[in-house]
Design an enzyme around this catalytic site. Sequence first.
Site, PDB file in Angstrom:
ATOM      1  N   ASP A 411       0.603  -1.208   0.169  1.00  0.00           N
ATOM      2  CA  ASP A 411      -0.099  -0.429  -0.420  1.00  0.00           C
ATOM      3  C   ASP A 411       0.884   1.302  -0.195  1.00  0.00           C
ATOM      4  O   ASP A 411       1.496   1.180   0.367  1.00  0.00           O
ATOM      5  CB  ASP A 411      -1.013   0.307   1.302  1.00  0.00           C
ATOM      6  CG  ASP A 411      -2.056   1.121   1.416  1.00  0.00           C
ATOM      7  OD1 ASP A 411      -2.665   1.773   0.338  1.00  0.00           O
ATOM      8  OD2 ASP A 411      -1.605   2.201   1.887  1.00  0.00           O
ATOM      9  N   GLU A 464       1.112  -0.778  -5.078  1.00  0.00           N
ATOM     10  CA  GLU A 464       0.073   0.574  -5.135  1.00  0.00           C
ATOM     11  C   GLU A 464       0.927   1.856  -5.533  1.00  0.00           C
ATOM     12  O   GLU A 464       1.195   2.982  -4.920  1.00  0.00           O
ATOM     13  CB  GLU A 464      -0.820   0.336  -4.197  1.00  0.00           C
ATOM     14  CG  GLU A 464      -2.050   1.778  -4.525  1.00  0.00           C
ATOM     15  CD  GLU A 464      -2.311   2.980  -3.570  1.00  0.00           C
ATOM     16  OE1 GLU A 464      -3.567   2.419  -3.283  1.00  0.00           O
ATOM     17  OE2 GLU A 464      -1.784   1.866  -2.462  1.00  0.00           O
TER      18      GLU A 464
END
Length: 779
Positions: A411, A464
């Site tokens: 993330d 990401e």
Amino acid sequence: MTSPAPLTIDRSELELLADGRHGSPHSVLGPHPHDGGVTVRVLKPLAAQVVVRYVEPAGGTTEVELVHEHGGIWVGVLPVADVPDYRVLVTYDGHTLQLDDPYRFLPTLGELDLHLVNEGRHERLWDVLGAHVHHYEGLGGPPVTGTSFAVWAPHAQGVRVKAAFNHWDGREHPMRQLGTSGVWELFVPEVGSGTQYKFVVLGADGEWREKADPLAFHAEEPPKTSSVVFESGYAWGDAAWMEDRRAKQPIAAPMSVYELHLGSWRRGRSYRELADELVPYLADLGFTHVELMPVMQHPYGGSWGYHVTSYFAPDARYGTPDDFRYLVDQLHQAGIGVILDWVPGHFATDPWALVRFDGTPLYEDPNPQRGWHKEWGSHIFNFGRREVRNFLVANAIYWLEEFHADGLRVDGVASMLYLDYARGPGEWTPNVHGGRENLEAVGFLQEMNATAYKRVPGIVTIAEESTSWPGVTRPTAYDGLGFGFKWNMGWMHDTLGYLHYDPVHRSWHHHDMTFALTYAWSENYVLPLSHDEVVHGKGSLIRKMPGDRWRQLATLRAYFAYMWAHPGKQLLFMGGEFAQESEWAESRELDWWLLDNPDHRGVHDLVRDLNRAYAATPALWALDADPAGFSWIDADDAHHNVYSFIRRGGDGPDLVCVANFSAVPHGDFPLGFPSAGVWEEVVNTDADVYTGSGVGNFGAVTAIEGEASGQPAHAMVVLPPLATVWFRKREESPVLAEESPVLAEESPEATKTTGGALNPATSPVTTEAKEPGAESVSD
């Protein structure tokens, strides 16, 4: 024999021990042979009486009563030359307990472990830090079972363990500091799995803090904050999956990912209950992988798991670590890979967790320009500190090895890479080269990826990353970050932006859909329609589509088929597979009742058929990393809102995809094909079974020799409205031009379709076209 006087200890050491400031309590407490006897000191601040019962050399037992020396420290001498097997009898308010003495045991960490911790190179850090149940034989008495506690707190003045076994009074169990490693350790006998505990840390600033164990395997369910001793007894059943995984290259394999939030897929389900319901659901839908939003322990459910407090503990809301292992195991046995969302970029602010763990900014970067995330209100790890990097790298390996995860989606990578991320002028300081790149974070990501791929072959890491940082998926040996894949955020924004327009306006934005193909092979991409696109007022996917309900559903179906055929792997957030109406909220489950509606069931069935056709068509994934696996037929037909391309690769036939994002069908549409022959209509998103209008090509078209759109063959096809069609070459001899029927004039049947789904040519069923008006076959 006559007992010697107790071994003398300087009073200042006794005071340090009583105050919790002694770095080596074992040098004072426990057994110490001298002068033919053994002095035993025991720390029991609230005891009324303390007695040592020991086994004599000749057999039998003897008791020696200890006397209070200072600040809860009791002392006595056993009249034996060598340390015997003994127990301590402690009396509180008339009740006597028999206890083993933690201070008669050697350290549970070896010199090599401590050296690797010092160097920040212990790839299995969880084996030595945290809480571990140990079973000891041959200690001069019966077998001993207990738990070793170890924690890294290099600036602490003292560390204690508090738990039910000491009535939550940590004064009875001070830990010892092992050399210069910063590790504090204590083995506590008669403590086993299920014991709740906390560390009490006397910080460098003189303040006592109660802390959860950073490497706890289990934790209490929030809002409670204790760590829990856990000894796994799980027996895996996925050996075949794990062996097969080692030989795979994910980039050249099918990957269709279902993103899932455990707590809101269905409310109130445990890991084991989820296994019973989720596994058959995903197996039927045909997804190859499930991606779980963070399962690491987090206190606030509304963070969706992105503000972590216990990085090594699966979320206790749904069960134990072995319950989570069971879920992964069942998914593997059903042929479904497991990707875990992982958050190494920042951590929660809760004072009982990692924050100022030893009274200093230990895990967080001490520079507020680097250590505080303004956008998310959380602390940023100190990527420049080797022990912190080790903590994170080992954590990645932990989930891959201990829980058999098949991948990690990392993330917020962009927030890690740039020193000026979410910061204005004057709020950040350039790196040593004067740039905005966070060189320490880059080094950490490279180390994590290199270590993960080295230790666990066949796994995948996914970034990401929303910027144009070069080489995200380039190997670290070539100065890349080393990820296996990168989320293609640009593709997502461009395509959703295009579809937001009414079809009559789309021709002016035609190349929003094609732009991603200009850079599609600069990285290895995943095409994400993730949770971020259906929260915070953005609405559900179906609500992003313009027009009435029929057009919204048709556009969504066409979009999915275009996405599945596009280069790159695909990811769909839960609920999207049946056109969830409402925006996602973690506080409630999906609107499962929608599956009783034929329109929504049609979207669900399409996703199922797309996954099955995708997995059965190597041309859609075998050459995802190679431009040779894709070629446009026509990228520029803005007038008709049509896109057509070819996918190639693997041992199977080519696949032709043509998407019509206009609201009217196109009849007798000349479409180029890579070769002459019969091309089966494998998928038609406008088919009856999906509640489409029923426009199509009777299950197949025949391409004849003759150039069209740069292809050597062509056929006149019918393109349904707001629909995508896949054609796959039937394995048979090519049809020569002079033998082929000429489709120069529109057939009166051209607006009919098979109504089938996956390979409808096997069961032709024709139906009259339904709205939005099949009589209109052109713009």
